[in-house]
Design an enzyme around this catalytic site. Structure first.
Site: not given
Ligand code: ADP
Length: 391
Positions: A9, A92, A180, A205-206, A208, A238, A376
Site C-alpha cells: 500500500n 492497492r 473502499h 467503512h468508518l 480515518g 476530509r 483489505e
Molecule cells: P485508516 O482509515 O487510516 O486505515 P482506521 O480504519 O485504522 O484508519 O481507523 C482509524 C480511526 O479509528 C482513528 O482515527 C480513530 O478515530 C478510530 N478509532 C480507533 N479505535 C477507536 C476506539 N476505540 N474508539 C473510537 N474510535 C476509534
C-alpha cells in the site's frame, strides 16, 4: 525459504506492506511500514500478533524514495530472520477507471493507463502506481497485480455512476467512482457467514476515511465516497459533503484560493474542522468540549442520513454492518446510530455492542446489525494469488 506474496500500500510518504503465504488460503507472515519517507524515514516490521520483529532508521532530514523503500523491504524479507522469498506483489490502487471492474495483472501499459487517472484522484493514485512501477523496474520478472478500491462499485446501476452535468463535463471522464471497495469486497464475503439470508445490506467503512455502501446480494448499488475521496460522510480531516455553491462562495469572496481551499477540504475539515482540536474519534468521544461533541454528533447525523437514503434505494434493510477503526471500536457511535434507527426495527444489544459484537442487535431485532473487522490486505493477497496462479 518461504514463498510469499508481498502486499503493498504505497502512499505519498509511507509505504505499508504485508507478506502472505502462497497456499490456497493466504495467511499473514509479517507486516510493516516505512514511514515519514520525506522527512525522517523509519522502518518497522511486526509479527502477525503485533510483536515487534525489527526496526531501522535512516535519520532525520533523509529522504527515501519509493524505489529505495521497496528495495529495502524486499531485501529485508529475503535476508533477515523472516527469510521470505517474494514471488508476487499485489498493490492497492484506489482507482481502476472504467476499464477495470476487478483486479488485473500489471503490465507497463496498465501502469500508464492507471497513471493517467492520477489527475482525477490526486491523493493516492500516483503514489500507488509509483510503488508498482518501482518493483517493475527493479524486479522485472516478478508478477504484479493491481487490486482497486473503485472496482467493487462498477456494479452500481448506470444512473448511480453519473453526475447531472452537461455532456461536455461528463465527457471529461467524470464518474461516481466510489472507494473502499477492497474492504467492501472482503465484508461482502463475510456477511453470508453471519447472516445467510441477508440480501439488502448497508456497510459503513468508518476509519480515518469513511464511507457507506449499499449492497444488494453482495454487489454495490450505491456508495457515498464519490469522485476523489472527499465527499460523502465527514471523515478525520476530509469534509464529506459540502455543496458546490458553498465552494464557489468561498472562492468568490477570496476567503480561499483554489489551492488553499482544496487543502482545507482534504486536510482541515471533517472531525478536525468541526472540533478544532482532533481528528481522532477516540479523543473526541472522551472530550468534555462542546465542539468535540458537535463533531461526533455530526458524524452520527450524516451516517444516519445515508443509511436512511440507502435503505430506500434497497427497498428495505436486512443487515447493517460496521467496520474499520471507528466501526469496529466505537460502541458510542454504533449505539447512537442504532438508537436513531429504532423506527427501522433495529434494536441494540447493549452488552454485545460494548463487547464490539459480532452481532450487536437483539435476537428479536427486525434488522440485524454486526461488527465485522475488515481485512483489505488479505483481500489483496488473495486476489493476487488467484490471478498469478491463473496466468
Ligand atoms: P485508516 O482509515 O487510516 O486505515 P482506521 O480504519 O485504522 O484508519 O481507523 C482509524 C480511526 O479509528 C482513528 O482515527 C480513530 O478515530 C478510530 N478509532 C480507533 N479505535 C477507536 C476506539 N476505540 N474508539 C473510537 N474510535 C476509534
Amino acid at each position: 525459504m518461504t514463498d510469499a506474496v508481498l502486499v503493498v500500500n504505497s502512499g505519498s510518504t509511507s509505504l505499508k506492506f504485508g507478506a502472505y503465504t502462497t497456499g490456497k488460503e493466504a495467511t499473514l507472515l509479517c507486516r510493516g511500514v516505512v514511514d515519514s519517507m520525506s522527512t525522517d524515514p523509519h522502518f518497522v516490521a511486526k509479527e502477525p500478533d503485533g510483536k515487534p520483529l525489527d526496526a531501522h532508521e535512516w535519520g532525520e532530514g533523509q529522504v527515501l524514495h519509493h524505489k529505495a523503500a521497496l528495495n529495502y523491504i524486499i531485501g529485508w524479507l529475503e535476508q533477515h530472520e523472516a527469510n521470505i522469498k517474494v514471488v508476487a506483489a499485489g498493490h492497492r490502487v484506489v482507482l481502476g477507471g472504467t476499464r477495470f471492474d476487478g483486479p488485473v495483472v500489471i503490465t507497463p501499459e496498465v501502469l500508464d493507463y492507471l497513471d493517467g487517472l492520477s489527475v482525477m484522484e490526486p491523493s493516492h493514485q500516483a503514489f500507488n502506481v509509483r510503488g508498482a512501477r518501482a518493483i517493475a523496474e527493479d524486479f522485472p520478472g516478478l508478477p504484479q497485480v493491481a487490486v482497486f478500491d473503485s472496482s467493487f462499485h462498477r456494479t452500481m446501476p448506470d444512473v448511480a455512476q453519473i453526475y447531472p452535468l452537461p455532456k461536455a463535463a461528463r465527457d471529461t471522464g467524470v464518474r461516481h467512482w466510489g472507494y473502499h471497495g477492497i474492504s467492501y469486497d472482503y465484508i461482502s464475503r463475510q456477511v453470508p457467514k453471519v447472516a445467510p439470508e441477508a440480501r439488502r445490506v448497508i456497510v459503513g467503512h468508518l476509519g480515518g476515511g469513511a464511507s457507506v455502501c449499499a449492497m444488494l446480494d453482495g454487489k454495490s448499488i450505491e456508495t457515498s465516497m464519490a469522485f476523489a475521496g472527499l465527499t460523502g460522510l465527514p471523515m478525520a480531516t476530509r469534509s464529506g459533503d459540502v455543496p458546490a455553491d458553498v465552494i464557489f462562495y468561498l472562492l468568490r469572496t477570496k476567503a480561499y484560493t483554489s489551492e488553499t481551499l482544496e487543502k482545507a477540504l482534504y486536510g482541515d475539515s471533517g472531525l478536525l474542522g468541526l472540533s478544532g482540536t482532533s481528528s481522532d474519534m477516540r479523543v473526541l468521544q472522551a472530550s468534555p468540549d462542546a465542539d468535540a461533541k458537535l463533531a461526533v454528533d455530526y458524524f452520527v447525523y450524516a451516517l444516519v442520513k445515508f443509511i436512511g437514503a440507502y435503505t430506500a434505494l434497497l427497498g428495505g434493510l436486512d443487515a447493517l454492518v460496521f467496520t474499520a477503526g471507528i466501526g469496529e471500536n466505537s460502541a458510542i457511535v454504533r449505539a447512537a446510530v442504532l438508537e436513531r434507527l429504532d423506527w427501522l426495527g433495529l434494536k441494540l444489544d447493549a452488552a454485545a455492542n460494548a463487547a464490539n459484537g459480532p452481532r450487536i442487535s437483539t435476537a428479536d431485532s427486525k434488522v440485524a446489525a454486526f461488527v465485522i473487522p475488515t481485512n483489505e490486505e488479505l483481500m489483496i493477497a488473495q486476489h493476487t494469488l488467484d490471478l498469478v496462479s491463473s496466468v
